[in-house]
Motif scaffolding. Structure first.
Motif, PDB file in Angstrom:
ATOM      1  N   ALA A 248      38.719  25.273  34.146  1.00 28.59           N
ATOM      2  CA  ALA A 248      39.641  25.940  35.059  1.00 28.59           C
ATOM      3  C   ALA A 248      39.089  27.313  35.422  1.00 28.59           C
ATOM      4  CB  ALA A 248      41.015  26.075  34.409  1.00 28.59           C
ATOM      5  N   PRO A 249      39.448  27.826  36.609  1.00 27.21           N
ATOM      6  CA  PRO A 249      38.974  29.158  36.987  1.00 27.21           C
ATOM      7  C   PRO A 249      39.612  30.224  36.112  1.00 27.21           C
ATOM      8  CG  PRO A 249      40.625  28.376  38.534  1.00 27.21           C
ATOM      9  CD  PRO A 249      40.322  27.225  37.620  1.00 27.21           C
ATOM     10  N   HIS A 250      38.848  31.245  35.829  1.00 31.62           N
ATOM     11  CA  HIS A 250      39.344  32.327  34.980  1.00 31.62           C
ATOM     12  C   HIS A 250      39.490  33.630  35.754  1.00 31.62           C
ATOM     13  CE1 HIS A 250      39.284  30.318  31.009  1.00 31.62           C
ATOM     14  NE2 HIS A 250      38.450  29.525  31.644  1.00 31.62           N
ATOM     15  N   GLY A 251      39.577  33.519  37.084  1.00 28.29           N
ATOM     16  CA  GLY A 251      39.871  34.687  37.886  1.00 28.29           C
ATOM     17  C   GLY A 251      38.636  35.440  38.315  1.00 28.29           C
ATOM     18  N   GLY A 252      38.884  36.550  39.039  1.00 28.68           N
ATOM     19  CA  GLY A 252      37.787  37.292  39.629  1.00 28.68           C
ATOM     20  C   GLY A 252      37.302  38.452  38.802  1.00 28.68           C
ATOM     21  N   GLY A 253      37.771  38.629  37.614  1.00 26.07           N
ATOM     22  CA  GLY A 253      37.320  39.734  36.791  1.00 26.07           C
ATOM     23  C   GLY A 253      37.920  39.666  35.407  1.00 26.07           C
ATOM     24  N   ASP A 254      37.364  40.434  34.497  1.00 22.34           N
ATOM     25  CA  ASP A 254      37.870  40.482  33.130  1.00 22.34           C
ATOM     26  C   ASP A 254      39.084  41.401  33.095  1.00 22.34           C
ATOM     27  OD1 ASP A 254      38.352  40.585  30.458  1.00 22.34           O
ATOM     28  OD2 ASP A 254      36.428  41.496  29.903  1.00 22.34           O
ATOM     29  N   PRO A 255      40.271  40.855  32.755  1.00 22.03           N
ATOM     30  CA  PRO A 255      41.468  41.703  32.767  1.00 22.03           C
ATOM     31  C   PRO A 255      41.520  42.685  31.609  1.00 22.03           C
ATOM     32  CG  PRO A 255      42.009  39.523  31.943  1.00 22.03           C
ATOM     33  CD  PRO A 255      40.575  39.467  32.393  1.00 22.03           C
ATOM     34  N   GLY A 256      40.644  42.510  30.631  1.00 25.28           N
ATOM     35  CA  GLY A 256      40.656  43.396  29.483  1.00 25.28           C
ATOM     36  C   GLY A 256      41.833  43.111  28.572  1.00 25.28           C
ATOM     37  N   SER A 257      42.238  44.106  27.834  1.00 27.48           N
ATOM     38  CA  SER A 257      43.347  43.947  26.894  1.00 27.48           C
ATOM     39  C   SER A 257      44.450  44.932  27.256  1.00 27.48           C
ATOM     40  CB  SER A 257      42.856  44.192  25.457  1.00 27.48           C
ATOM     41  OG  SER A 257      42.274  45.480  25.351  1.00 27.48           O
ATOM     42  N   GLY A 258      45.495  44.928  26.457  1.00 27.86           N
ATOM     43  CA  GLY A 258      46.593  45.836  26.698  1.00 27.86           C
ATOM     44  C   GLY A 258      47.613  45.272  27.662  1.00 27.86           C
ATOM     45  N   PRO A 259      48.566  46.083  28.105  1.00 29.05           N
ATOM     46  CA  PRO A 259      49.660  45.605  28.962  1.00 29.05           C
ATOM     47  C   PRO A 259      49.188  44.985  30.273  1.00 29.05           C
ATOM     48  CG  PRO A 259      50.215  47.734  28.026  1.00 29.05           C
ATOM     49  CD  PRO A 259      48.781  47.477  27.684  1.00 29.05           C
ATOM     50  N   ASN A 260      48.066  45.453  30.818  1.00 30.19           N
ATOM     51  CA  ASN A 260      47.526  44.885  32.053  1.00 30.19           C
ATOM     52  C   ASN A 260      46.497  43.783  31.792  1.00 30.19           C
ATOM     53  OD1 ASN A 260      48.215  46.393  34.836  1.00 30.19           O
ATOM     54  ND2 ASN A 260      48.359  47.874  33.147  1.00 30.19           N
ATOM     55  N   GLY A 261      46.408  43.328  30.555  1.00 28.47           N
ATOM     56  CA  GLY A 261      45.376  42.373  30.186  1.00 28.47           C
ATOM     57  C   GLY A 261      45.778  40.924  30.414  1.00 28.47           C
ATOM     58  N   PHE A 262      46.176  40.582  31.627  1.00 29.20           N
ATOM     59  CA  PHE A 262      46.435  39.183  31.971  1.00 29.20           C
ATOM     60  C   PHE A 262      45.652  38.841  33.231  1.00 29.20           C
ATOM     61  CE2 PHE A 262      49.805  41.883  33.568  1.00 29.20           C
ATOM     62  CZ  PHE A 262      49.985  41.487  34.883  1.00 29.20           C
ATOM     63  N   GLN A 263      45.580  37.588  33.545  1.00 33.42           N
ATOM     64  CA  GLN A 263      44.586  37.080  34.480  1.00 33.42           C
ATOM     65  C   GLN A 263      44.634  37.760  35.852  1.00 33.42           C
ATOM     66  OE1 GLN A 263      44.063  32.936  34.325  1.00 33.42           O
ATOM     67  NE2 GLN A 263      42.734  32.787  36.095  1.00 33.42           N
ATOM     68  N   ILE A 264      43.431  37.981  36.372  1.00 29.19           N
ATOM     69  CA  ILE A 264      43.245  38.563  37.701  1.00 29.19           C
ATOM     70  C   ILE A 264      42.504  37.551  38.559  1.00 29.19           C
ATOM     71  CG2 ILE A 264      42.109  40.392  39.024  1.00 29.19           C
ATOM     72  CD1 ILE A 264      42.219  42.059  36.395  1.00 29.19           C
ATOM     73  N   ASN A 265      42.979  37.364  39.761  1.00 31.72           N
ATOM     74  CA  ASN A 265      42.270  36.482  40.678  1.00 31.72           C
ATOM     75  C   ASN A 265      41.449  37.282  41.682  1.00 31.72           C
ATOM     76  OD1 ASN A 265      41.503  33.991  41.655  1.00 31.72           O
ATOM     77  ND2 ASN A 265      43.263  33.752  42.980  1.00 31.72           N
ATOM     78  N   LYS A 266      42.035  38.320  42.228  1.00 36.18           N
ATOM     79  CA  LYS A 266      41.400  39.124  43.269  1.00 36.18           C
ATOM     80  C   LYS A 266      41.338  40.566  42.772  1.00 36.18           C
ATOM     81  CE  LYS A 266      43.103  38.258  47.234  1.00 36.18           C
ATOM     82  NZ  LYS A 266      44.120  38.292  48.327  1.00 36.18           N
ATOM     83  N   THR A 267      40.138  41.090  42.535  1.00 32.86           N
ATOM     84  CA  THR A 267      39.996  42.451  42.024  1.00 32.86           C
ATOM     85  C   THR A 267      40.100  43.459  43.160  1.00 32.86           C
ATOM     86  OG1 THR A 267      37.597  42.476  42.304  1.00 32.86           O
ATOM     87  CG2 THR A 267      38.452  41.613  40.209  1.00 32.86           C
ATOM     88  N   ALA A 268      40.340  44.705  42.783  1.00 28.16           N
ATOM     89  CA  ALA A 268      40.405  45.772  43.783  1.00 28.16           C
ATOM     90  C   ALA A 268      39.071  45.918  44.499  1.00 28.16           C
ATOM     91  CB  ALA A 268      40.812  47.077  43.102  1.00 28.16           C
ATOM     92  N   ALA A 269      37.971  45.782  43.767  1.00 25.23           N
ATOM     93  CA  ALA A 269      36.651  45.892  44.393  1.00 25.23           C
ATOM     94  C   ALA A 269      36.435  44.777  45.416  1.00 25.23           C
ATOM     95  CB  ALA A 269      35.571  45.845  43.318  1.00 25.23           C
ATOM     96  N   TYR A 270      36.831  43.554  45.069  1.00 26.99           N
ATOM     97  CA  TYR A 270      36.679  42.437  46.003  1.00 26.99           C
ATOM     98  C   TYR A 270      37.497  42.670  47.264  1.00 26.99           C
ATOM     99  CZ  TYR A 270      37.455  37.836  48.070  1.00 26.99           C
ATOM    100  OH  TYR A 270      37.562  36.793  48.954  1.00 26.99           O
ATOM    101  N   ALA A 271      38.696  43.212  47.124  1.00 29.91           N
ATOM    102  CA  ALA A 271      39.588  43.413  48.260  1.00 29.91           C
ATOM    103  C   ALA A 271      39.246  44.655  49.067  1.00 29.91           C
ATOM    104  CB  ALA A 271      41.033  43.501  47.779  1.00 29.91           C
ATOM    105  N   GLY A 272      38.235  45.411  48.629  1.00 33.10           N
ATOM    106  CA  GLY A 272      37.824  46.597  49.366  1.00 33.10           C
ATOM    107  C   GLY A 272      38.798  47.747  49.258  1.00 33.10           C
ATOM    108  N   ILE A 273      39.451  47.882  48.110  1.00 36.12           N
ATOM    109  CA  ILE A 273      40.429  48.944  47.926  1.00 36.12           C
ATOM    110  C   ILE A 273      39.711  50.240  47.575  1.00 36.12           C
ATOM    111  CG2 ILE A 273      42.420  49.729  46.609  1.00 36.12           C
ATOM    112  CD1 ILE A 273      42.926  47.356  48.497  1.00 36.12           C
TER     113      ILE A 273
END
Length: 416
Positions: A248-273
């Protein structure tokens, strides 16, 4: 040992296909499994498309020429909040699990694809046409689906449109084939044991010596499906189980740990933020409605009444998270700021995202009115990370992940 001089050399010859496993009983068992499984896939696929609310606004409609094929569409609900997570998890996981069954089924009937003459009667001609559409449609739907969930879609044109139209063609052929073959399949399955002798064009007139029984072959196919299930289903869960989802896909980046440590599909860098546009001094949320426009900084948003909701993120690729605790301003409260005190309408959401799909999305009035629908500022007790949509993102119960827009820049309330 060499074949005899008169051994068939063409696939259209009855004796060319020599496996002793092929036969009506083996094919019928696989067909019944696919009859149930593909019906579930078709229904969950249509439901998944309905979840985008494609009749609401053009930005949500990835198949604008669907015509009568959209007859079933309905306003997508917000309850239960895990509805899309369940639907898409079943659709994707079941689709991958059925791959060995589909391949075994195609292998079991391959002699019929080469049978001559092409049509012996009108009924036979219809059966052959349905078979060709069935095989082609099945391969197309499964291949495009697998490529999409692996985030490696290479087909020209929109996945949504091709998969949607392909599903209708495939299922129409599937229904026609099932109506033609179901009575025979059920008759074959009445035998508790495999018949000793079978009269069928699937049975080779000169079979080789068997190395496994047909029941053994079915166990092999079932084992392959179980393996695919075990290496896919974990994408619907957080923690150690997600690591078992090897396929299965594991998203577009490593979410890391902590409160924000859940799966990411589209990173800020990918979206040009650009972080310069999301800073406290530069970012403003523009809210437009009946009484005009207001501009709100993140600090000003934090001064408004804040509410919390436990909601998952569920993606069209099949992965999802468990409930995360989101905190932010209710969408209906933002609608009230621009003149919609009692009747929050639809909303058009625009993101800072510079490239990629779903930079814009529309939400129905029932989604805006739900008290759990938030413009989230925090998740699990901490501010959103850039990859999870800082400075603010949409979170709506039961909505597909792509409609939970990240890096929100503008909200326009009103009839769409």
């Amino acid at each position: 040992m060499r074949d005899a001089p008169d051994a068939p050399r063409l696939p259209s010859s009855p004796g060319f296909w020599r496996s002793p496993l092929r036969g009506p009983w083996f094919t019928s068992v696989l067909g019944i499994v696919l009859l149930a499984g593909i019906t579930v896939l078709f229904v969950t696929g249509l439901v998944s498309y309905a979840a985008y609310n494609p009749d609401l606004a053009p930005v949500n409609d990835k198949t604008p020429d669907k015509g009568i094929l959209g007859f079933y569409l309905f306003a997508w609900p917000t309850d239960p909040h895990w509805l899309y997570r369940l639907n898409q998890g079943v659709h994707v996981t079941l689709g991958i699990t059925l791959i060995p069954v589909l391949l075994a089924k195609l292998w079991s009937v391959v002699p019929r694809l080469f049978a001559l003459p092409p049509a012996r009667s009108l009924a036979h001609a219809l059966e052959r046409i349905s078979l060709l559409l069935l095989v082609g449609g099945a391969l197309f739907e499964f291949v495009t689906g697998v490529l999409n969930i692996q985030l490696d879609y290479v087909f020209p044109g929109s996945f949504y449109a091709l998969h949607f139209y392909g599903a209708w063609v495939f299922f129409a052929a599937f229904v026609a084939h099932a109506l033609l073959k179901l009575p025979t399949a059920l008759r074959n399955l009445r035998h508790v044991r495999e018949p000793v002798e079978e009269k069928s064009d699937l049975v080779s007139p000169r079979p080789t010596e068997p190395t496994v029984s047909r029941r053994g072959a079915l166990w092999f196919v079932g084992g392959g499906s179980l393996l695919l299930f075990a290496t896919t289903a974990g994408q619907n869960f957080d923690g150690p189980l997600r690591r078992t989802a090897l396929l299965a896909p594991h998203g577009g980046g490593d979410p890391g740990s902590g409160p924000n440590g859940f799966q990411i599909n589209k990173t800020a860098a990918y979206a040009g933020i650009d972080t310069a546009r999301t800073g406290e001094d530069t970012w403003r949320l523009v809210v437009t409605g009946r009484t005009g426009t207001v501009r709100l900084s993140r600090a000003r948003l934090a001064e408004l009444p804040l509410h919390s909701a436990a909601l998952p993120i569920a993606c069209v690729e099949g992965w999802s998270t468990s409930d995360q605790w989101w905190r932010g301003v209710r969408l209906r409260d933002l609608a009230a700021l621009v003149g919609y005190d009692d009747d929050p309408p639809d909303v058009f959401v625009e993101s800072l995202q510079q490239r990629g799909a779903f930079r814009q999305a529309a939400l129905r009035a029932n989604q805006v009115a739900d008290p759990r629908s938030l413009l989230a500022l925090h998740v699990n007790g901490e501010p959103l990370s850039p990859d999870h949509g800082y400075p603010a993102r949409i979170i709506v119960p039961a909505a597909p992940g792509v409609l939970n827009t990240k890096w929100v820049a503008r909200l326009t309330f009103g009839d769409l």
